[in-house]
Design a protein around this motif. Sequence first.
Motif, PDB file in Angstrom:
ATOM      1  N   ASP A  16      -3.932   3.168   3.103  1.00  0.00           N
ATOM      2  CA  ASP A  16      -4.186   3.766   1.785  1.00  0.00           C
ATOM      3  C   ASP A  16      -4.557   2.714   0.754  1.00  0.00           C
ATOM      4  O   ASP A  16      -4.734   3.021  -0.429  1.00  0.00           O
ATOM      5  CB  ASP A  16      -2.962   4.554   1.314  1.00  0.00           C
ATOM      6  N   ASN A  17      -4.668   1.443   1.215  1.00  0.00           N
ATOM      7  CA  ASN A  17      -5.057   0.308   0.364  1.00  0.00           C
ATOM      8  C   ASN A  17      -4.065   0.075  -0.779  1.00  0.00           C
ATOM      9  O   ASN A  17      -4.445  -0.339  -1.880  1.00  0.00           O
ATOM     10  CB  ASN A  17      -6.476   0.498  -0.186  1.00  0.00           C
ATOM     11  N   ARG A  18      -2.797   0.324  -0.498  1.00  0.00           N
ATOM     12  CA  ARG A  18      -1.731   0.044  -1.456  1.00  0.00           C
ATOM     13  C   ARG A  18      -0.807  -1.015  -0.874  1.00  0.00           C
ATOM     14  O   ARG A  18      -0.494  -0.999   0.316  1.00  0.00           O
ATOM     15  CB  ARG A  18      -0.934   1.312  -1.794  1.00  0.00           C
ATOM     16  N   PHE A  19      -0.376  -1.947  -1.733  1.00  0.00           N
ATOM     17  CA  PHE A  19       0.465  -3.045  -1.277  1.00  0.00           C
ATOM     18  C   PHE A  19       1.795  -2.530  -0.700  1.00  0.00           C
ATOM     19  O   PHE A  19       2.414  -1.619  -1.260  1.00  0.00           O
ATOM     20  CB  PHE A  19       0.785  -4.002  -2.426  1.00  0.00           C
ATOM     21  N   ASP A  34      -2.370   0.077  -6.034  1.00  0.00           N
ATOM     22  CA  ASP A  34      -3.654   0.090  -5.354  1.00  0.00           C
ATOM     23  C   ASP A  34      -4.278  -1.305  -5.416  1.00  0.00           C
ATOM     24  O   ASP A  34      -4.225  -1.978  -6.444  1.00  0.00           O
ATOM     25  CB  ASP A  34      -4.598   1.103  -6.003  1.00  0.00           C
ATOM     26  N   LEU A  35      -4.873  -1.718  -4.299  1.00  0.00           N
ATOM     27  CA  LEU A  35      -5.464  -3.050  -4.183  1.00  0.00           C
ATOM     28  C   LEU A  35      -6.535  -3.298  -5.241  1.00  0.00           C
ATOM     29  O   LEU A  35      -6.722  -4.425  -5.707  1.00  0.00           O
ATOM     30  CB  LEU A  35      -6.054  -3.215  -2.786  1.00  0.00           C
ATOM     31  N   SER A  88     -13.397   1.988  -2.751  1.00  0.00           N
ATOM     32  CA  SER A  88     -13.171   2.785  -1.547  1.00  0.00           C
ATOM     33  C   SER A  88     -14.267   2.521  -0.515  1.00  0.00           C
ATOM     34  O   SER A  88     -13.993   2.451   0.688  1.00  0.00           O
ATOM     35  CB  SER A  88     -13.110   4.276  -1.900  1.00  0.00           C
ATOM     36  N   GLU A  89     -15.522   2.345  -0.985  1.00  0.00           N
ATOM     37  CA  GLU A  89     -16.621   2.069  -0.064  1.00  0.00           C
ATOM     38  C   GLU A  89     -16.455   0.710   0.599  1.00  0.00           C
ATOM     39  O   GLU A  89     -16.649   0.558   1.813  1.00  0.00           O
ATOM     40  CB  GLU A  89     -17.966   2.119  -0.800  1.00  0.00           C
ATOM     41  N   GLN A  90     -16.098  -0.301  -0.207  1.00  0.00           N
ATOM     42  CA  GLN A  90     -15.924  -1.637   0.337  1.00  0.00           C
ATOM     43  C   GLN A  90     -14.755  -1.685   1.323  1.00  0.00           C
ATOM     44  O   GLN A  90     -14.845  -2.322   2.377  1.00  0.00           O
ATOM     45  CB  GLN A  90     -15.682  -2.642  -0.802  1.00  0.00           C
ATOM     46  N   MET A  91     -13.649  -0.991   1.017  1.00  0.00           N
ATOM     47  CA  MET A  91     -12.491  -1.019   1.901  1.00  0.00           C
ATOM     48  C   MET A  91     -12.759  -0.254   3.190  1.00  0.00           C
ATOM     49  O   MET A  91     -12.212  -0.603   4.245  1.00  0.00           O
ATOM     50  CB  MET A  91     -11.259  -0.459   1.180  1.00  0.00           C
ATOM     51  N   GLU A  92     -13.602   0.766   3.120  1.00  0.00           N
ATOM     52  CA  GLU A  92     -14.008   1.453   4.350  1.00  0.00           C
ATOM     53  C   GLU A  92     -14.740   0.482   5.266  1.00  0.00           C
ATOM     54  O   GLU A  92     -14.535   0.459   6.483  1.00  0.00           O
ATOM     55  CB  GLU A  92     -14.912   2.637   4.001  1.00  0.00           C
TER      56      GLU A  92
END
Length: 395
Positions: free
Chosen positions: A292-295, A317-318, A327-331
Amino acid sequence: MKEEYESEGKAAESVSFSPEAWFKLLVERALSGVYIIQEREVVYVNPQMGEILGYTPEELIGTDPIRHVHEEHRECMAELHEMRLSNFGPGERLEIKVVTSSGEARWVELHSVSAKIAGKRTVLGNMRDITDRKKAAEYALEHQVMMQLITENMADVLWVMDPESRRFRYVSPSVQQLRGFTQEEAMQQSLEEALTPESLERVLAIMDSLVPRLLAGEDLGRTLVEVRQPCKDGRIIDTEIYVTAYQADDDSTLIVGVTRDVTERKAQSKRFEIFSRTLDLMSEAAFWFGTDNRFTYANAAACASLGYTLDELVGMDLSVVNSNATSEQMEYVWKKLRFGIPHIAESHHTRKDGSTFPVETRSFLVHIDGKEYCYGTAIDIQDRLRARQEQADSG
């Protein structure tokens, strides 16, 4: 203009080279492969690139670069290449498999940048063969796994006990590896001799409850208890016992157990505790986050560099500290990680007070209890960028 130069290893006869001549001299003699790709077509490679892939430069020019990627990474690289062409920016480092002209799979490390040149989307990069390094790492891992399997299977001790006499009816030969006693010696021991006093009390309480529950028709399953046992050489070791009761064909009731040495596991647990504390003493920022891109965790250095407490960072959130983490970059990042490719990038981190500073981040995929996590580190690269700029200005 004079562009001749002497044989390999000697100085050029003239320094009045054009930029194109310098490029040819330096790049074509580089130890790593150099390539230029426009859209999905190779437009330039140096001789070393050809050697790595087993082609001449002329054979590579005009080909689709994805064709040379191993099928294991081909789908991923096709998507990453397209995303790379559409997102111009700083360099990126990848480790992937390629296929040579003979069909051999080789591991390579790629360093690339993307830009728009003459109206065409372009990727410029270099390639280094790291197959030997990868093979060494894989051999070490396979050796470690093999030794672990052998140790775990050979360490288990199966035993059967009469609950009334509390004497062993059977002990497997592996007891000698575990405690130093032969099979015959172990079978002659009483429970008082096989366990420390504190462990004996716990085991007797479990055993005394098993038989009545079995006779009452209860499904016992297995009961796990951790105990300490004396060895023949005087050492005391930590073991875990899975114990249950069953009724034999002659209607007698037996206690059956499997004993495993957990001394090393307990030592590893202690080492992990020490490691966790050491992690907080590191000067390099380290952090964990989920899909979920959360620490989920950050060490003391990470908290200090960002100006947040650990409680403030956990669940955040990161993208709050890294504006590039859309969200696109983390995907894109998660896709790389799931293909076994670490993500290495330069970006900026934002402190709690709103100020920013440049960092190099390294991210790796970790599986814990069936869940995916990203483990990452970040180092401040202000000095590196300053030196890079000073070198560019002086050049």
